[in-house]
Design an enzyme around this catalytic site. Structure first.
Site, short mmCIF file in Angstrom:
data_model
loop_
_atom_site.label_atom_id
_atom_site.label_comp_id
_atom_site.label_asym_id
_atom_site.label_seq_id
_atom_site.Cartn_x
_atom_site.Cartn_y
_atom_site.Cartn_z
N TYR A 38 0.85 -1.21 0.00
CA TYR A 38 0.00 0.00 0.00
C TYR A 38 0.87 1.25 0.00
O TYR A 38 0.66 2.17 -0.80
CB TYR A 38 -0.90 -0.03 1.24
CG TYR A 38 -1.97 1.05 1.28
CD1 TYR A 38 -3.08 1.00 0.43
CD2 TYR A 38 -1.90 2.10 2.19
CE1 TYR A 38 -4.07 1.97 0.47
CE2 TYR A 38 -2.89 3.09 2.25
CZ TYR A 38 -3.98 3.00 1.39
OH TYR A 38 -4.96 3.98 1.44
N1 LIG Z 1 -10.56 5.39 4.52
C1 LIG Z 1 -9.35 5.77 4.86
O1 LIG Z 1 -8.98 5.82 6.05
C2 LIG Z 1 -8.36 6.20 3.81
C3 LIG Z 1 -7.20 6.84 4.21
C4 LIG Z 1 -6.27 7.23 3.24
C5 LIG Z 1 -6.51 6.97 1.90
N2 LIG Z 1 -7.67 6.33 1.53
C6 LIG Z 1 -7.88 6.10 0.11
O2 LIG Z 1 -9.10 6.69 -0.26
C7 LIG Z 1 -9.66 5.99 -1.38
C8 LIG Z 1 -11.11 5.67 -1.08
O3 LIG Z 1 -11.13 4.86 0.08
P1 LIG Z 1 -12.45 4.55 0.91
O4 LIG Z 1 -12.07 4.72 2.32
O5 LIG Z 1 -13.61 5.25 0.36
O6 LIG Z 1 -12.49 2.98 0.64
P2 LIG Z 1 -13.68 2.01 0.25
O7 LIG Z 1 -13.10 0.65 0.36
O8 LIG Z 1 -14.90 2.33 1.02
O9 LIG Z 1 -13.92 2.39 -1.30
C9 LIG Z 1 -13.02 2.02 -2.30
C10 LIG Z 1 -13.80 1.70 -3.57
O10 LIG Z 1 -12.87 1.27 -4.57
C11 LIG Z 1 -13.47 0.19 -5.28
N3 LIG Z 1 -12.46 -0.66 -5.90
C12 LIG Z 1 -11.59 -1.51 -5.29
N4 LIG Z 1 -10.87 -2.17 -6.22
C13 LIG Z 1 -11.28 -1.72 -7.44
C14 LIG Z 1 -10.89 -2.04 -8.76
N5 LIG Z 1 -9.98 -2.98 -9.05
N6 LIG Z 1 -11.51 -1.38 -9.77
C15 LIG Z 1 -12.47 -0.47 -9.52
N7 LIG Z 1 -12.88 -0.13 -8.27
C16 LIG Z 1 -12.28 -0.76 -7.24
C17 LIG Z 1 -14.24 -0.57 -4.21
O11 LIG Z 1 -15.22 -1.43 -4.77
C18 LIG Z 1 -14.81 0.55 -3.36
O12 LIG Z 1 -16.10 0.93 -3.79
C19 LIG Z 1 -8.77 4.76 -1.59
O13 LIG Z 1 -7.88 5.02 -2.65
C20 LIG Z 1 -8.01 4.64 -0.28
O14 LIG Z 1 -6.77 4.02 -0.44
C21 LIG Z 1 -8.60 5.94 2.46
#
Ligand SMILES: NC(=O)c1ccc[n+]([C@@H]2O[C@H](COP(=O)([O-])OP(=O)(O)OC[C@H]3O[C@@H](n4cnc5c(N)ncnc54)[C@H](O)[C@@H]3O)[C@@H](O)[C@H]2O)c1
Length: 252
Positions: A159
């Site tokens: 990651y």
């Molecule tokens: N939630 C946190 O604490 C956090 C912190 C830092 C960064 N992020 C980043 O923010 C972004 C959104 O995260 P979130 O918290 O909403 O997560 P989440 O898991 O709720 O949403 C992520 C979405 O990406 C989709 N996805 C996964 N693999 C995929 C693929 N191969 N093709 C298309 N879609 C795909 C999933 O189906 C999901 O709907 C991500 O990139 C994550 O790394 C999240």
């Protein structure tokens, strides 16, 4: 009255990862601000829920697999062929990959799968939208990276590598496309309350919150506000930058 440059009226906005979490919150906000939202995700069920909520026609939702170059290109080209324009791409899709695993124990397949979605997905999406945006001499690209890409989290080497790779990629590309009227930026959130963290233990969450001066997790709506700015015409003099959403954890 001056023009509202955060409005999306008349614009086509592609949002990936829109089925839930940060992506769904961003889709709601961009739609509320007048954008024609194309909601893409690998998860069909979540997309169907969003479609109902926002009353999106069938051709504005589609499944995409960011780990597949052909799926990315086909989806973006299909939207362009339908609308003749792509004003903004907001990419929030991502996977966490292995957690709590020492670098020497990470299986290559897991490493590759995480890099493929987060980093290669970012590359392929950018490659697919840039030619359309160049022709229009306008475009906004926003990719969600992570604080993990700036600071690194122990036990999460795939990651960390994927997210810092995204940040480096965006910095360089921004300089290539700046003269074309296109901005590309990253966003680095700390821990945000979304389904991604549903299985995170209380202990880990407590540790993460203890590092945030505001003393709480972030909300998806707060992140959506920043992304909606990054994807709008108001974001006109910032490119190659990594925006922050960390409650004060990162001040750089
Ligand atoms: N939630 C946190 O604490 C956090 C912190 C830092 C960064 N992020 C980043 O923010 C972004 C959104 O995260 P979130 O918290 O909403 O997560 P989440 O898991 O709720 O949403 C992520 C979405 O990406 C989709 N996805 C996964 N693999 C995929 C693929 N191969 N093709 C298309 N879609 C795909 C999933 O189906 C999901 O709907 C991500 O990139 C994550 O790394 C999240």
């Amino acid at each position: 009255m001056s023009e509202n440059r955060t409005s999306y009226a008349g614009q086509v906005v592609i949002i990936t990862g829109a089925a839930r979490g940060i992506g769904a919150a961003t889709a709601r906000l961009v739609a509320e601000r007048g954008g024609k939202v194309f909601a893409l995700d690998i998860a069909r069920e979540g997309l169907a829920t969003l479609q109902k909520e926002l009353s999106l026609p069938d051709n504005q939702i589609a499944t995409i697999d960011l780990a597949s170059q052909s799926s990315v290109k086909e989806n973006i080209d299909a939207i362009f062929n339908l609308t003749g324009r792509v004003d903004a791409l907001i990419n929030t899709a991502g996977v966490v990959g292995p957690t709590n695993v020492k670098v020497e124990d990470v299986k290559w397949e897991e490493f590759e799968a995480t890099i493929c979605v987060n980093l290669f997905g970012t590359v392929w999406l950018t490659q697919a939208v840039v030619p359309h945006m160049k022709k229009a001499r306008y475009g906004r690209i926003a990719h969600v990276a992570s604080i993990a890409g700036k600071e690194g989290n122990p036990g999460m080497s795939p990651y960390n590598a994927s997210k810092s790779g995204m940040i480096g990629f965006i910095k360089g590309v921004s300089k290539e496309i700046a003269p074309e009227g296109i901005t590309i930026n990253a966003l680095a959130p700390a821990v945000i309350r979304t389904p991604m963290n549903a299985d995170t233990s209380d202990e880990t969450l407590k540790y993460m919150i203890s590092r945030i001066p505001m003393g709480r997790v972030g909300e998806a709506d707060e992140v959506a506000e920043i992304l909606a700015f990054m994807g709008s015409s108001a974001c006109s003099f910032t490119t190659g930058f990594t925006f922050d959403a960390s409650g004060g954890r990162a001040t750089y």
